[in-house]
Each structure stands twice: as structure tokens, then as C-alpha cells.
Motif scaffolding. Structure first.
Motif, PDB file in Angstrom:
ATOM      1  N   VAL A 281       0.828  -1.206   0.000  1.00  0.00           N
ATOM      2  CA  VAL A 281       0.000   0.000   0.000  1.00  0.00           C
ATOM      3  C   VAL A 281       0.865   1.260   0.000  1.00  0.00           C
ATOM      4  N   ALA A 282       1.927   1.267   0.799  1.00  0.00           N
ATOM      5  CA  ALA A 282       2.825   2.432   0.852  1.00  0.00           C
ATOM      6  C   ALA A 282       3.460   2.682  -0.512  1.00  0.00           C
ATOM      7  N   ASN A 283       3.880   1.628  -1.190  1.00  0.00           N
ATOM      8  CA  ASN A 283       4.483   1.779  -2.518  1.00  0.00           C
ATOM      9  C   ASN A 283       3.467   2.280  -3.534  1.00  0.00           C
ATOM     10  N   ALA A 284       2.235   1.779  -3.431  1.00  0.00           N
ATOM     11  CA  ALA A 284       1.196   2.169  -4.385  1.00  0.00           C
ATOM     12  C   ALA A 284       0.829   3.643  -4.259  1.00  0.00           C
ATOM     13  N   LEU A 285       0.877   4.167  -3.034  1.00  0.00           N
ATOM     14  CA  LEU A 285       0.413   5.532  -2.799  1.00  0.00           C
ATOM     15  C   LEU A 285       1.542   6.553  -2.703  1.00  0.00           C
ATOM     16  N   GLY A 286       2.790   6.109  -2.734  1.00  0.00           N
ATOM     17  CA  GLY A 286       3.917   7.040  -2.669  1.00  0.00           C
ATOM     18  C   GLY A 286       3.891   8.035  -3.823  1.00  0.00           C
ATOM     19  N   GLY A 287       3.996   9.321  -3.516  1.00  0.00           N
ATOM     20  CA  GLY A 287       3.964  10.364  -4.539  1.00  0.00           C
ATOM     21  C   GLY A 287       2.574  10.878  -4.839  1.00  0.00           C
ATOM     22  N   ALA A 288       1.544  10.269  -4.258  1.00  0.00           N
ATOM     23  CA  ALA A 288       0.172  10.744  -4.440  1.00  0.00           C
ATOM     24  C   ALA A 288      -0.166  11.772  -3.359  1.00  0.00           C
ATOM     25  N   ASP A 289      -1.273  12.481  -3.545  1.00  0.00           N
ATOM     26  CA  ASP A 289      -1.742  13.425  -2.536  1.00  0.00           C
ATOM     27  C   ASP A 289      -2.496  12.723  -1.413  1.00  0.00           C
ATOM     28  N   ASP A 290      -3.153  11.625  -1.754  1.00  0.00           N
ATOM     29  CA  ASP A 290      -4.001  10.951  -0.779  1.00  0.00           C
ATOM     30  C   ASP A 290      -4.351   9.570  -1.316  1.00  0.00           C
ATOM     31  N   GLY A 291      -5.019   8.798  -0.495  1.00  0.00           N
ATOM     32  CA  GLY A 291      -5.440   7.474  -0.917  1.00  0.00           C
ATOM     33  C   GLY A 291      -5.498   6.522   0.263  1.00  0.00           C
ATOM     34  N   GLU A 292      -6.020   5.332   0.013  1.00  0.00           N
ATOM     35  CA  GLU A 292      -6.176   4.354   1.077  1.00  0.00           C
ATOM     36  C   GLU A 292      -6.519   2.989   0.493  1.00  0.00           C
ATOM     37  N   LEU A 293      -6.340   1.985   1.335  1.00  0.00           N
ATOM     38  CA  LEU A 293      -6.867   0.653   1.066  1.00  0.00           C
ATOM     39  C   LEU A 293      -8.124   0.503   1.913  1.00  0.00           C
ATOM     40  N   PHE A 294      -9.256   0.293   1.239  1.00  0.00           N
ATOM     41  CA  PHE A 294     -10.534   0.144   1.920  1.00  0.00           C
ATOM     42  C   PHE A 294     -10.925  -1.329   1.891  1.00  0.00           C
ATOM     43  N   LEU A 295     -11.086  -1.921   3.069  1.00  0.00           N
ATOM     44  CA  LEU A 295     -11.443  -3.336   3.187  1.00  0.00           C
ATOM     45  C   LEU A 295     -12.857  -3.452   3.740  1.00  0.00           C
ATOM     46  N   GLU A 296     -13.619  -4.408   3.215  1.00  0.00           N
ATOM     47  CA  GLU A 296     -15.003  -4.551   3.655  1.00  0.00           C
ATOM     48  C   GLU A 296     -15.411  -6.016   3.702  1.00  0.00           C
ATOM     49  N   TYR A 297     -16.150  -6.352   4.761  1.00  0.00           N
ATOM     50  CA  TYR A 297     -16.862  -7.620   4.852  1.00  0.00           C
ATOM     51  C   TYR A 297     -18.301  -7.285   5.217  1.00  0.00           C
ATOM     52  N   ARG A 298     -19.263  -7.854   4.491  1.00  0.00           N
ATOM     53  CA  ARG A 298     -20.666  -7.515   4.735  1.00  0.00           C
ATOM     54  C   ARG A 298     -21.538  -8.768   4.680  1.00  0.00           C
TER      55      ARG A 298
END
Length: 471
Positions: free
Chosen positions: A20-37
Motif C-alpha cells: 500500500v505504501a508503494n502504491a500511494l507514494g507520490g500521491a496526494d491521498d489514498g487508502e486501502l478500503f477493506l469490507e466484509y458484509r
């Protein structure tokens, strides 16, 4: 306490955080959103159990934000390989871009609702029996009952939001809803009525005998009122809106226009009007996601920002917008806890939570008595609104004529027609009886649906256009 969704992946938590850190490096914002429903729905229609469903769903959504651009990928496969493919996809948005990752939202220890799964109790058989009992109870109440539809729905959602800096936010969200609708007939004429209630709690409060009988009785009462209703007149009338659910008009005609994305893009009728008088004095509109166990409430939004009580219009002046993180940053404002998404397969955007007008100082009786000839709108059904122009149309499901300050006969087919900003200037009296709806609101935007709350006190609105069946 449910186990962390990070444990559902086929790799270590440290490995996940690195991807996740590598994917978002250099971006302004972002996240990994996980869900179980988990979700369950039972629908009884005309004496038969028409729908009985139970489903589970889980997955992740990975987002990178660079300026106004967003890269988003999602999958139901909780594996390192799938997450890496997603990271490669969202990384395209950062090509040639150098941003500074925004700080994580501030955490909260607040609890607005419990963690218990409402699907568990009562059991399936008990729910099915209750729906049959409701059907039989209504048919025994009045021989004019021709059809009964009753439903029980529940969901239990577990979300986790992981940011590039390793910050992890978590929320478990129960949600229930009970609804009943009745069709009554007399000869060739048929009319309907409905009532529902829900919230972020267990079924216990709604399934007590006095509670479901009240709901079923209200649905029948509304249907019988409509059976006696006369065609609505068309023309210009002073309007009185009842408290509670009629706040759905405020939600549609004003609320959407105060969401940050529409104002940043200048496609809202309220764009550029911050600090200006956009409603009559005495009109204060609030969006509040912090109300315990309410349908639209959230401990944190779907970006991890704690929900808040946000004043949007104060004494008629526009003082705030509802913001997610991206639009707040681009507009130089603060996130307000309104970043919401339907599921892991959807990007977050600014959305309402519980939106309502605060109370004034007039009694409902004073407001009705002030109207020489007008329409009393007690409940609304479907409506449409154009965000850019603010134009709206709402159909009344329960309405009456007001003549010489008194509520007289019921009317059917009444349509309230207007323009959101203009309508807010036509508010001339605000009641002292603000209440929220009974927990049935669902809001659609850009193909996504989320649960919401609405509310208001009694209101008088002067010289509004009513579309009817009688000229």
C-alpha cells in the motif's frame, strides 16, 4: 471483537502495508478500503414469503488521488497478487506527478452504535412467522385490505481503512429496517399506504408487538385516508410541510446542492454563494453524522474521518459544505466526515448523513391556522431534482387541503414543484417540533446508494406551485 480484515489476506500485515505504501507514494491521498458484509432480506407479499435471501460479500478497493485525478481498483480476491495488480493500475494516476501525502484523519474513540450482528436474532423462522402475523393482523383490522407487503432487512458491515503511513481505522456498522405497505380497495378504486422504521441497532425495538402494530396501523391509516381523498387542485398555494419525513425535500432540493464536489465544479445552484443569504432568516440546516444509532450516522466515514455535526445554512446564510478529503483539499477546506461509498467496489464522494432543518418558535397549530387556503403535505413519495438548476418535483403520498386555517379533506395526486434555493426563501414560519424520519432513508448519487436520515419541523412555504389533477 471481530478479527481484523487484514488477516484475511494470504500475506503478513507488514507485507500488506508495504504494498500500500508503494502504491500511494507520490500521491496526494489514498487508502486501502477493506469490507466484509452480511445481508439478509425477508419479504412477505400477499400472504406468501416472496423473498428470503442471505448473502455475504468481501473485498478491497485501492485508491490513489493525484490533484483532481483518481485511480481506483477493486477486487473480491483478498490476495497479495490481486493487491499488487490493483496497485499497478492505480499508480497510473501518479505518472509525472509529485505530491505530498496528506496526513491521516484524527482518530476517535466515540461509539455511536454497537458491534452486534442484528441478523442473528430473532431467527429466520421467527421473522417469517412475524411477517405472516402482520399480514393476518391487517386483514382482520379492515375488510377493505386487499394486499399487504411486509419486509425485514438487516446488514452487518465491517470496514477497515489502511493508509500509506500504516494508520488503520476500523468501524463495524449494523443496520436494520422494517417496512409495511397496504393496498385497500372500495369497488374499482384502490389506494395504498406505507410505513417503515429502522436504524443502526438490533431488531428488538422494532419487533415488539406494540411497535410493529403501530407501524402496520399507520400504513393502513394512510391507505384509508387516500381512499377518501379528492383530486388535488393545481395552482399556486401556501404550503405547510409536516415534521419528520417531509425533510426528504430538503435533502434533495438543498442537501445535494451543498455537497463539496458539485460546488468545486460549480455545477450546484449554490456554487459561489458562501456567506450569502440563500434561505429565509430563521432557516438553519445541519448535517449530523454523530447521532447515536441513527440510520445515516457513522462513527467514521469511508475515508476514516470521524463524522461531525456540520452547520450548512445558518439563519439563512450559507456557511458550509459537506466534504470528503479530495474536494476539501482542492477547495482549501477541511474534511467534514462526509466521504461515503456504497461498498469496496465504489470510490468515496461527498454524501449526506442525517440532514435536517433545526426548530423554530412556532407551534404546528399556529402555522396551519395562518393559512387561508393551502395544502398540508404530511408525507412524500418519490421526487426528482436537478442539482445544477435546483428544480425539483415531489409527489405527496398523504396530503390535505387547508381552508380558513383548518385542515379539511384529504387530496390525492398532489405534486410539489419548485426550485431549491427559491423555495428556501419562501419559508415564512418554522415550527418548534423538529423531528427526524423513522429510519427509512436511502440516497442515490452517481449510481451509489447509501443509508441516510432526514428531518425538519413543521414549515410554512408561501406561494408554491402545486401540480394536481384538478385545474
Amino acid at each position: 471483537m471481530a478479527r481484523s480484515l487484514l488477516d484475511s489476506f494470504d500475506c503478513s500485515e507488514d507485507r500488506l502495508k508495504k504494498v500500500v505504501a508503494n502504491a500511494l507514494g507520490g500521491a496526494d491521498d489514498g487508502e486501502l478500503f477493506l469490507e466484509y458484509r452480511e445481508g439478509e432480506a425477508l419479504v412477505l407479499d400477499d400472504g406468501r414469503l416472496k423473498t428470503a435471501s442471505f448473502n455475504t460479500d468481501q473485498g478491497f478497493g485501492l485508491r490513489a488521488v493525484a490533484g483532481e485525478a483518481t485511480g481506483y481498483a477493486h477486487s473480491s480476491d483478498l490476495s497479495e497478487a490481486s493487491l499488487k495488480r490493483a496497485s499497478e493500475a492505480v499508480a497510473a494516476v501518479k505518472h509525472g506527478y509529485s505530491g505530498k501525502l496528506a496526513a491521516a484523519p484524527q482518530g476517535t474513540n466515540r461509539r455511536l452504535y454497537g458491534d452486534d450482528n442484528p441478523i442473528a436474532a430473532p431467527g429466520f423462522e421467527a421473522k417469517a412467522r412475524l411477517l405472516q402475523e402482520i399480514d393476518a393482523w391487517l386483514r382482520a383490522r379492515d375488510p377493505r385490505v386487499r394486499q399487504v407487503t411486509a419486509s425485514l432487512t438487516a446488514s452487518w458491515q465491517h470496514v477497515e481503512i489502511l493508509r500509506a503511513d500504516g494508520h488503520l481505522a476500523r468501524d463495524i456498522r449494523p443496520l436494520v429496517r422494517f417496512n409495511v405497505s397496504v393496498v385497500v380497495g372500495d369497488g374499482d378504486r384502490q389506494e395504498s399506504g406505507s410505513y417503515g422504521m429502522g436504524g443502526r441497532k438490533s431488531f428488538g425495538d422494532f419487533l415488539a408487538e406494540d411497535s410493529w402494530q403501530f407501524a402496520a396501523g399507520e400504513a393502513l391509516r394512510q391507505a384509508l385516508v387516500n381512499l377518501d381523498a379528492r383530486p388535488a387542485p393545481a395552482g399556486t398555494f401556501d404550503i405547510v410541510l409536516a415534521s419528520g419525513w417531509p425533510g426528504v425535500m430538503l435533502h434533495e432540493a438543498v442537501g445535494h446542492g451543498l455537497e463539496g464536489d458539485f460546488n468545486r465544479k460549480k455545477t450546484s445552484a449554490f456554487a459561489g454563494l458562501m456567506g450569502q443569504q440563500v434561505a429565509a432568516k430563521g432557516v438553519t440546516v445541519v448535517d449530523d453524522g454523530t447521532m447515536a444509532e441513527r440510520r445515516g450516522s457513522l462513527t467514521i466515514d469511508d475515508e476514516g474521518t470521524p463524522s461531525a455535526r456540520n452547520i450548512l445554512i445558518e439563519d439563512g446564510k450559507l456557511v458550509g459544505y459537506m466534504q470528503d478529503r479530495q474536494n476539501a483539499r482542492l477547495m482549501g477546506m477541511k474534511p467534514t466526515g462526509n466521504g461515503r461509498r456504497e461498498s469496496y467496489a465504489h470510490e468515496p464522494m461527498p454524501r449526506m448523513t442525517n440532514t435536517y432543518m433545526t426548530a423554530g418558535d412556532k407551534t404546528p397549530e399556529e402555522i396551519i391556522a395562518s393559512v387561508k387556503k393551502g395544502v398540508y403535505a404530511v408525507s412524500f413519495g418519490g421526487g426528482q431534482v436537478d442539482i445544477t438548476s435546483g428544480k425539483f418535483v415531489f409527489g405527496c403520498t398523504e396530503a390535505y387541503m387547508i381552508e380558513d386555517g383548518k385542515v379539511t379533506h384529504p387530496i390525492k395526486g398532489a405534486m410539489l414543484i419548485g426550485n431549491g434555493p427559491d423555495a428556501m426563501h419562501r419559508v415564512s414560519m418554522v415550527g418548534n417540533d423538529m423531528k427526524l424520519d423513522t429510519g427509512i432513508g436511502m440516497c442515490g448519487k452517481a449510481g451509489q446508494g447509501v443509508p441516510v436520515g432526514v428531518g425538519q419541523p413543521h414549515l410554512r412555504m408561501d406561494r408554491m406551485t402545486v401540480g394536481g389533477t384538478q385545474a
